[in-house]
Design a protein around this motif. Sequence first.
Motif, PDB file in Angstrom:
ATOM      1  N   VAL A 188       0.822  -1.214   0.000  1.00 40.94           N
ATOM      2  CA  VAL A 188       0.000   0.000   0.000  1.00 40.94           C
ATOM      3  C   VAL A 188       0.852   1.258   0.000  1.00 40.94           C
ATOM      4  O   VAL A 188       1.984   1.282   0.485  1.00 40.94           O
ATOM      5  CB  VAL A 188      -0.982   0.083   1.197  1.00 40.94           C
ATOM      6  N   SER A 189       0.253   2.320  -0.575  1.00 45.73           N
ATOM      7  CA  SER A 189       0.857   3.657  -0.563  1.00 45.73           C
ATOM      8  C   SER A 189       0.294   4.440   0.610  1.00 45.73           C
ATOM      9  O   SER A 189      -0.643   3.999   1.280  1.00 45.73           O
ATOM     10  CB  SER A 189       0.475   4.430  -1.823  1.00 45.73           C
ATOM     11  N   ALA A 190       0.818   5.643   0.785  1.00 42.98           N
ATOM     12  CA  ALA A 190       0.302   6.546   1.814  1.00 42.98           C
ATOM     13  C   ALA A 190      -1.108   6.990   1.429  1.00 42.98           C
ATOM     14  O   ALA A 190      -1.443   7.079   0.246  1.00 42.98           O
ATOM     15  CB  ALA A 190       1.228   7.749   1.935  1.00 42.98           C
ATOM     16  N   GLN A 191      -1.930   7.295   2.449  1.00 44.72           N
ATOM     17  CA  GLN A 191      -3.325   7.667   2.187  1.00 44.72           C
ATOM     18  C   GLN A 191      -3.431   8.992   1.441  1.00 44.72           C
ATOM     19  O   GLN A 191      -2.780   9.970   1.821  1.00 44.72           O
ATOM     20  CB  GLN A 191      -4.060   7.837   3.515  1.00 44.72           C
TER      21      GLN A 191
ATOM     22  N   GLY B  78      11.382   7.079  -4.849  1.00 46.67           N
ATOM     23  CA  GLY B  78      10.960   8.066  -5.855  1.00 46.67           C
ATOM     24  C   GLY B  78       9.443   8.096  -5.925  1.00 46.67           C
ATOM     25  O   GLY B  78       8.781   7.079  -5.654  1.00 46.67           O
ATOM     26  N   ARG B  79       8.879   9.271  -6.277  1.00 46.18           N
ATOM     27  CA  ARG B  79       7.432   9.438  -6.296  1.00 46.18           C
ATOM     28  C   ARG B  79       6.778   8.359  -7.160  1.00 46.18           C
ATOM     29  O   ARG B  79       7.255   8.062  -8.253  1.00 46.18           O
ATOM     30  CB  ARG B  79       7.043  10.828  -6.815  1.00 46.18           C
ATOM     31  N   GLY B  80       5.708   7.797  -6.664  1.00 43.21           N
ATOM     32  CA  GLY B  80       5.022   6.727  -7.394  1.00 43.21           C
ATOM     33  C   GLY B  80       5.677   5.364  -7.230  1.00 43.21           C
ATOM     34  O   GLY B  80       5.284   4.389  -7.871  1.00 43.21           O
ATOM     35  N   GLY B  81       6.670   5.288  -6.316  1.00 42.23           N
ATOM     36  CA  GLY B  81       7.499   4.086  -6.227  1.00 42.23           C
ATOM     37  C   GLY B  81       6.844   2.842  -5.648  1.00 42.23           C
ATOM     38  O   GLY B  81       7.417   1.753  -5.729  1.00 42.23           O
ATOM     39  N   SER B  82       5.627   2.964  -5.088  1.00 38.86           N
ATOM     40  CA  SER B  82       4.991   1.762  -4.535  1.00 38.86           C
ATOM     41  C   SER B  82       4.693   0.719  -5.615  1.00 38.86           C
ATOM     42  O   SER B  82       4.669  -0.479  -5.332  1.00 38.86           O
ATOM     43  CB  SER B  82       3.671   2.115  -3.850  1.00 38.86           C
ATOM     44  N   ASP B  83       4.459   1.188  -6.840  1.00 39.34           N
ATOM     45  CA  ASP B  83       4.246   0.224  -7.938  1.00 39.34           C
ATOM     46  C   ASP B  83       5.483  -0.666  -8.076  1.00 39.34           C
ATOM     47  O   ASP B  83       5.382  -1.887  -8.264  1.00 39.34           O
ATOM     48  CB  ASP B  83       4.027   0.953  -9.274  1.00 39.34           C
ATOM     49  N   THR B  84       6.652  -0.015  -7.956  1.00 38.39           N
ATOM     50  CA  THR B  84       7.908  -0.755  -8.100  1.00 38.39           C
ATOM     51  C   THR B  84       8.107  -1.710  -6.920  1.00 38.39           C
ATOM     52  O   THR B  84       8.571  -2.840  -7.108  1.00 38.39           O
ATOM     53  CB  THR B  84       9.076   0.244  -8.249  1.00 38.39           C
TER      54      THR B  84
ATOM     55  N   GLY C 249       4.758   0.195   0.810  1.00 35.21           N
ATOM     56  CA  GLY C 249       5.406   0.450  -0.472  1.00 35.21           C
ATOM     57  C   GLY C 249       6.384   1.607  -0.364  1.00 35.21           C
ATOM     58  O   GLY C 249       6.467   2.277   0.665  1.00 35.21           O
ATOM     59  N   PHE C 250       7.183   1.813  -1.435  1.00 37.52           N
ATOM     60  CA  PHE C 250       7.937   3.063  -1.612  1.00 37.52           C
ATOM     61  C   PHE C 250       9.168   3.171  -0.730  1.00 37.52           C
ATOM     62  O   PHE C 250       9.911   4.130  -0.815  1.00 37.52           O
ATOM     63  CB  PHE C 250       6.935   4.214  -1.352  1.00 37.52           C
ATOM     64  N   GLN C 251       9.421   2.165   0.155  1.00 38.59           N
ATOM     65  CA  GLN C 251      10.514   2.332   1.114  1.00 38.59           C
ATOM     66  C   GLN C 251      11.392   1.113   1.260  1.00 38.59           C
ATOM     67  O   GLN C 251      10.989  -0.012   0.979  1.00 38.59           O
ATOM     68  CB  GLN C 251       9.945   2.674   2.494  1.00 38.59           C
TER      69      GLN C 251
ATOM     70  N   THR D 249      -1.240  12.340   1.501  1.00 41.51           N
ATOM     71  CA  THR D 249      -0.324  12.375   2.651  1.00 41.51           C
ATOM     72  C   THR D 249       1.106  12.736   2.263  1.00 41.51           C
ATOM     73  O   THR D 249       1.752  13.556   2.924  1.00 41.51           O
ATOM     74  CB  THR D 249      -0.331  10.998   3.363  1.00 41.51           C
ATOM     75  N   THR D 250       1.612  12.122   1.178  1.00 44.25           N
ATOM     76  CA  THR D 250       3.022  12.380   0.826  1.00 44.25           C
ATOM     77  C   THR D 250       3.227  13.853   0.475  1.00 44.25           C
ATOM     78  O   THR D 250       4.193  14.482   0.927  1.00 44.25           O
ATOM     79  CB  THR D 250       3.453  11.458  -0.338  1.00 44.25           C
ATOM     80  N   ASP D 251       2.286  14.420  -0.300  1.00 49.77           N
ATOM     81  CA  ASP D 251       2.385  15.860  -0.629  1.00 49.77           C
ATOM     82  C   ASP D 251       2.310  16.707   0.638  1.00 49.77           C
ATOM     83  O   ASP D 251       3.038  17.693   0.786  1.00 49.77           O
ATOM     84  CB  ASP D 251       1.241  16.275  -1.566  1.00 49.77           C
TER      85      ASP D 251
ATOM     86  N   GLY E 211       4.242   7.901   5.893  1.00 52.00           N
ATOM     87  CA  GLY E 211       2.915   7.848   5.267  1.00 52.00           C
ATOM     88  C   GLY E 211       2.473   6.420   5.007  1.00 52.00           C
ATOM     89  O   GLY E 211       1.348   6.014   5.353  1.00 52.00           O
ATOM     90  N   GLU E 212       3.362   5.627   4.464  1.00 48.21           N
ATOM     91  CA  GLU E 212       3.034   4.234   4.148  1.00 48.21           C
ATOM     92  C   GLU E 212       2.868   3.405   5.427  1.00 48.21           C
ATOM     93  O   GLU E 212       2.099   2.453   5.470  1.00 48.21           O
ATOM     94  CB  GLU E 212       4.117   3.627   3.250  1.00 48.21           C
ATOM     95  N   GLN E 213       3.593   3.808   6.476  1.00 49.44           N
ATOM     96  CA  GLN E 213       3.488   3.040   7.726  1.00 49.44           C
ATOM     97  C   GLN E 213       2.105   3.199   8.350  1.00 49.44           C
ATOM     98  O   GLN E 213       1.572   2.263   8.947  1.00 49.44           O
ATOM     99  CB  GLN E 213       4.591   3.482   8.696  1.00 49.44           C
TER     100      GLN E 213
END
Length: 401
Positions: free
Chosen positions: A40-43, A149-155, A135-137, A46-48, A73-75
């Motif tokens: 999951v990504s941040a809600q 990097g922004r959008g990194g949860s997909d990765t 995600g993202f971390q 949240t990141t912005d 955010g992801e936590q």
Amino acid sequence: MGLIVQKFGGSSVKDTERIFNVARIVTETYSKGNNVVVVVSAQGDTTDDLIAKAAEINPNPSKREMDVLLSTGEQISISLLAMAIEKMGFPVISLTGWQAGFKTNSNYSNARIRRIESERLQVELDKKNIVIVAGFQGINRYDDITTLGRGGSDTSAVALAASLHADLCQIYTDVDGVYTADPRIVKDAVKLDEISFDEMLELATLGAQVLHNRSVEMAKKYNVKLEVLSSLEDKPGTQVKEVIKMEKMLIKGVACDDDVARVAIIGLPDQPGIAFKIFSSLAKRKINVDIILQSIGRDNTKDISFTVPMSQKDAALICLEEEKELFKAQRVEMDDTVAKVSIVGAGMQSNPGVAAKMFEALFEADINIRMISTSEIKISVLIDKSQSRRALVAVHNAFDF
Ligand code: ADP
Ligand code: ASP
Ligand code: MG
């Protein structure tokens, strides 16, 4: 039955109702007998919001501290989703990036995954837990938190799918698949049932943020079965895969990227080795250069312009100012009022009229082209940022989808 990785983006987990919606999708997949790993990504925003909060404290914070902040955010999301699934009576555990074994390099704010040490995750799957991963971390070799990097949860999701040899990686988002253009900007955009890795990689790199470009690169490399679909509507999405139907569409999609800047180096000596010196200096500082244009030499001088991502424009300027003497340039200019509009499609290789059609559409919309670059499967033009949405629509209208 198998192992499925499901990723949910920020809008899919933005509030309590959406979190329970995700919990329902996940538990239904689990109830069919699958092992499920969820990223999951941040809600919501949240990141912005965290980025804005940091700017209030320090306009120029270190990237390391930014990553410590943004990873929170992801936590929040993983714990809340785990609580929702717990409440529904299913076995579940949440893991941060480091608990899930994401080892990255030390390029804070844009780190690359080196490997995933998935023993812990595997133990939890063996216990029949639904595993929720932030995600993202990840962490680097000093055990410091990094982000991808922004959008990194997909990765993160695709990397997990590759490392666990998952049967499927589903990217759930707020649109029901990959379209021929951003459906929020182009009303006539058409949903694609399938798209090749190469075309999706170009579209993502050229501004279609529906997938993080590195997730597509990784899915291609490890042949991950990848699907983009809606978390809000139960219908088929878009399959991203190696080979697609033979009857190729000429153009697969149109993308727009407002986050670019144009740099020009004026009055360079017209002699061999200049471009080499400039671009190797930029490469050493990991600055990504895209469209490059060199003027014809005049009076023994020439100009070179190129585009860089907006996030790297200051670094590019600093690099060029520092090395100006070495290149013997007269001056360096920067323009951040530009945008890049691109068409992508494997079918254009064998069809000569495509570029003309794109340029005609821009001409008819009275939009000036400032730079052009082409490859076998894409054509990009640089235009004024204020015209980018209009250009996207005009170019999309010029082709039959
Ligand atoms: P998430 O929070 O789920 O990661 P993103 O905002 O990163 O979602 O990506 C989904 C968004 O991508 C859509 O809302 C859409 O506006 C945008 N988008 C841009 N280009 C495309 C495209 N070609 N097809 C589908 N969506 C696109
Ligand atoms: N939360 C991060 C971002 O907003 C990562 C992601 O959403 O994929 O960029
Ligand atoms: Mg995204």
